[in-house]
Motif scaffolding. Structure first.
Motif, mmCIF file in Angstrom:
data_model
loop_
_atom_site.group_PDB
_atom_site.id
_atom_site.type_symbol
_atom_site.label_atom_id
_atom_site.label_comp_id
_atom_site.label_asym_id
_atom_site.label_seq_id
_atom_site.Cartn_x
_atom_site.Cartn_y
_atom_site.Cartn_z
ATOM 1 N N MET A 15 -45.767 19.422 -83.447
ATOM 2 C CA MET A 15 -45.264 20.285 -84.367
ATOM 3 C C MET A 15 -45.083 19.473 -85.886
ATOM 4 S SD MET A 15 -41.720 22.710 -84.325
ATOM 5 C CE MET A 15 -42.676 23.946 -83.193
ATOM 6 N N THR A 16 -45.521 20.276 -86.794
ATOM 7 C CA THR A 16 -45.370 19.658 -88.051
ATOM 8 C C THR A 16 -43.974 19.761 -88.819
ATOM 9 O OG1 THR A 16 -46.143 21.409 -89.594
ATOM 10 C CG2 THR A 16 -47.679 20.130 -88.547
ATOM 11 N N LYS A 17 -43.614 19.112 -89.585
ATOM 12 C CA LYS A 17 -42.307 19.112 -90.112
ATOM 13 C C LYS A 17 -42.255 20.185 -90.941
ATOM 14 C CE LYS A 17 -39.281 16.245 -93.326
ATOM 15 N NZ LYS A 17 -39.070 17.330 -94.421
ATOM 16 N N GLU A 18 -43.200 20.763 -91.686
ATOM 17 C CA GLU A 18 -43.248 22.135 -92.399
ATOM 18 C C GLU A 18 -42.738 23.231 -91.360
ATOM 19 O OE1 GLU A 18 -44.759 19.071 -94.559
ATOM 20 O OE2 GLU A 18 -45.380 19.755 -92.785
ATOM 21 N N THR A 19 -43.445 23.076 -90.113
ATOM 22 C CA THR A 19 -43.581 24.266 -89.083
ATOM 23 C C THR A 19 -42.121 24.307 -88.640
ATOM 24 O OG1 THR A 19 -45.591 24.404 -88.425
ATOM 25 C CG2 THR A 19 -44.175 25.156 -86.838
ATOM 26 N N PHE A 20 -41.479 22.990 -88.242
ATOM 27 C CA PHE A 20 -40.276 22.973 -87.561
ATOM 28 C C PHE A 20 -39.079 23.429 -88.789
ATOM 29 C CE2 PHE A 20 -36.014 20.985 -87.027
ATOM 30 C CZ PHE A 20 -35.838 21.056 -85.826
ATOM 31 N N GLU A 21 -39.273 23.195 -90.074
ATOM 32 C CA GLU A 21 -38.370 23.696 -91.069
ATOM 33 C C GLU A 21 -38.614 25.223 -91.357
ATOM 34 O OE1 GLU A 21 -39.229 21.116 -94.276
ATOM 35 O OE2 GLU A 21 -37.889 19.728 -93.747
ATOM 36 N N LEU A 22 -39.605 25.684 -91.131
ATOM 37 C CA LEU A 22 -39.897 27.253 -91.116
ATOM 38 C C LEU A 22 -39.092 27.711 -90.132
ATOM 39 C CD1 LEU A 22 -41.149 29.660 -92.422
ATOM 40 C CD2 LEU A 22 -42.975 29.277 -90.436
ATOM 41 N N LEU A 23 -39.172 27.347 -88.620
ATOM 42 C CA LEU A 23 -38.555 27.849 -87.696
ATOM 43 C C LEU A 23 -36.938 27.640 -87.662
ATOM 44 C CD1 LEU A 23 -40.965 26.659 -84.819
ATOM 45 C CD2 LEU A 23 -40.711 28.973 -85.911
ATOM 46 N N GLU A 24 -36.578 26.568 -88.243
ATOM 47 C CA GLU A 24 -35.224 26.176 -88.298
ATOM 48 C C GLU A 24 -34.257 27.095 -89.396
ATOM 49 O OE1 GLU A 24 -32.768 22.248 -88.750
ATOM 50 O OE2 GLU A 24 -34.363 22.445 -89.947
ATOM 51 N N GLY A 25 -35.273 27.291 -90.404
ATOM 52 C CA GLY A 25 -34.685 28.028 -91.417
ATOM 53 C C GLY A 25 -34.380 29.522 -90.984
ATOM 54 N N TYR A 26 -35.451 30.046 -90.254
ATOM 55 C CA TYR A 26 -35.011 31.347 -89.678
ATOM 56 C C TYR A 26 -33.819 31.503 -88.687
ATOM 57 C CZ TYR A 26 -36.251 36.131 -87.933
ATOM 58 O OH TYR A 26 -36.116 37.469 -87.396
ATOM 59 N N MET A 27 -33.962 30.564 -88.076
ATOM 60 C CA MET A 27 -32.988 30.485 -86.879
ATOM 61 C C MET A 27 -31.480 30.311 -87.751
ATOM 62 S SD MET A 27 -30.594 28.071 -85.836
ATOM 63 C CE MET A 27 -30.993 26.255 -85.923
ATOM 64 N N LEU A 28 -31.311 29.616 -88.736
ATOM 65 C CA LEU A 28 -30.219 29.550 -89.537
ATOM 66 C C LEU A 28 -29.678 30.570 -90.028
ATOM 67 C CD1 LEU A 28 -30.602 25.865 -91.118
ATOM 68 C CD2 LEU A 28 -28.901 26.641 -89.259
ATOM 69 N N SER A 29 -30.805 31.602 -90.624
ATOM 70 C CA SER A 29 -30.326 32.838 -91.180
ATOM 71 C C SER A 29 -29.717 33.938 -90.224
ATOM 72 C CB SER A 29 -31.507 33.216 -91.851
ATOM 73 O OG SER A 29 -32.646 33.848 -90.951
ATOM 74 N N CYS A 30 -30.058 33.386 -88.954
ATOM 75 C CA CYS A 30 -29.817 34.501 -87.853
ATOM 76 C C CYS A 30 -28.085 34.256 -87.176
ATOM 77 C CB CYS A 30 -30.441 34.602 -86.782
ATOM 78 S SG CYS A 30 -32.017 35.252 -87.499
ATOM 79 N N MET A 31 -27.874 32.921 -87.304
ATOM 80 C CA MET A 31 -26.722 32.782 -86.692
ATOM 81 C C MET A 31 -25.210 32.728 -87.293
ATOM 82 S SD MET A 31 -28.417 31.538 -84.039
ATOM 83 C CE MET A 31 -27.046 30.781 -83.123
ATOM 84 N N GLU A 32 -24.581 33.625 -86.583
ATOM 85 C CA GLU A 32 -23.056 33.857 -86.910
ATOM 86 C C GLU A 32 -22.069 33.649 -85.814
ATOM 87 O OE1 GLU A 32 -22.889 37.608 -88.754
ATOM 88 O OE2 GLU A 32 -24.604 37.177 -90.205
ATOM 89 N N ASP A 33 -22.527 33.641 -84.713
ATOM 90 C CA ASP A 33 -21.622 33.418 -83.509
ATOM 91 C C ASP A 33 -20.964 32.112 -83.461
ATOM 92 O OD1 ASP A 33 -20.268 33.352 -81.214
ATOM 93 O OD2 ASP A 33 -21.685 35.105 -79.983
ATOM 94 N N SER A 34 -19.812 31.946 -83.452
ATOM 95 C CA SER A 34 -18.992 30.706 -83.515
ATOM 96 C C SER A 34 -19.502 29.966 -82.097
ATOM 97 C CB SER A 34 -17.705 30.670 -83.553
ATOM 98 O OG SER A 34 -16.893 31.274 -82.700
ATOM 99 N N ALA A 35 -19.475 30.565 -81.142
ATOM 100 C CA ALA A 35 -19.811 29.881 -79.787
ATOM 101 C C ALA A 35 -21.174 29.912 -79.259
ATOM 102 C CB ALA A 35 -19.324 30.866 -78.365
ATOM 103 N N HIS A 36 -22.070 30.565 -80.128
ATOM 104 C CA HIS A 36 -23.479 30.345 -80.034
ATOM 105 C C HIS A 36 -24.068 29.978 -81.689
ATOM 106 C CE1 HIS A 36 -22.655 32.864 -76.785
ATOM 107 N NE2 HIS A 36 -23.425 32.383 -76.112
ATOM 108 N N ASP A 37 -23.329 28.944 -82.349
ATOM 109 C CA ASP A 37 -23.575 28.600 -83.738
ATOM 110 C C ASP A 37 -24.941 27.678 -83.426
ATOM 111 O OD1 ASP A 37 -22.723 26.400 -82.499
ATOM 112 O OD2 ASP A 37 -21.206 25.820 -83.894
#
Length: 229
Positions: free
Chosen positions: A1-23
């Motif tokens: 997995m390339t750095k660019e791909t990882f950052e794309l997926l990570e960015g989408y994940m970060l935009s979805c995470m709001e639950d403190s127990a599942h942060d």
């Protein structure tokens, strides 16, 4: 997995995470748990595994807003749609979606692929040991749920066969039973290493509450009776 791909997926994940127990830190712990397990599984497709780990809880917000929804199913669809919209093949998106749809403990939808089994175990590892206890307490607090329930006489219940949400209930319903549910040899090994700390915490908390309710209520009853004479 390339750095660019990882950052794309990570960015989408970060935009979805709001639950403190599942942060986001839960996501990273699951990812690192998965990589530890995968090191013992040479056939692992790391691209599928990493993507699935990063995206496995992106349906939490929808489930929080509507408890009738299953975050695993919602997340699986969101992941598939996101991946195909961003140039990933349908086969890859489907494999990641399967991992996400089958990662939930409270589900009859079982993981079928190696990557799905690794994600399942990695996620359950984060609910084992003291980390699992801490996360459960954090969730209970956020939901306004108590540490334990009491019966009709005011005595502390240990959580067995209870339906009312509490830490003791969640421990007996889920945390205690995790250790027979792991699907990979390495996942089981890691879980066994963590088990004693969770058992000790639960048993210590029960010992610090249940006996004192029983003896305290009797002492209080006697004191009130004496003062009422």
């Amino acid at each position: 997995m390339t750095k660019e791909t990882f950052e794309l997926l990570e960015g989408y994940m970060l935009s979805c995470m709001e639950d403190s127990a599942h942060d986001k830190q839960h996501i990273y712990r699951v990812l690192y748990n998965a990589l530890e397990i995968a090191a013992a599984e040479p056939q692992t497709d790391y691209d599928i595994l990493i993507a699935a780990c990063l995206l496995h809880d992106i349906g939490r917000k929808e489930q929080f807003e509507n408890p009738a929804l299953c975050h695993a199913q919602v997340g699986a669809k969101k992941a598939y749609d996101f991946l195909t919209a961003n140039g990933f093949g349908e086969g890859f998106a489907g494999a990641v979606s399967h991992c996400i749809s089958t990662h939930r403990f409270r589900s009859d939808n079982q993981p079928k692929t190696l990557e799905a089994k690794i994600l399942f175990d990695a996620d359950k590892l984060d609910a084992s040991g003291t980390m699992g206890v801490a996360r459960t307490l954090l969730y209970n607090g956020a939901e306004g749920e108590p540490l334990y329930s009491v019966d009709e006489n005011g005595y502390v219940l240990d959580g067995t066969d209870e339906e009312t949400p509490s830490f003791f209930q969640e421990y007996k319903f889920k945390l205690e039973k995790l250790y027979s549910r792991f699907l990979t040899e390495k996942g089981q090994e890691l879980a066994n290493e963590r088990r004693a700390s969770a058992v000790s915490f639960y048993e210590s908390m029960l010992a610090e509450t249940k006996p004192y309710y029983e003896s305290g209520k009797e002492r209080l009853k006697k004191l009130i009776a004496e003062e009422s004479r």
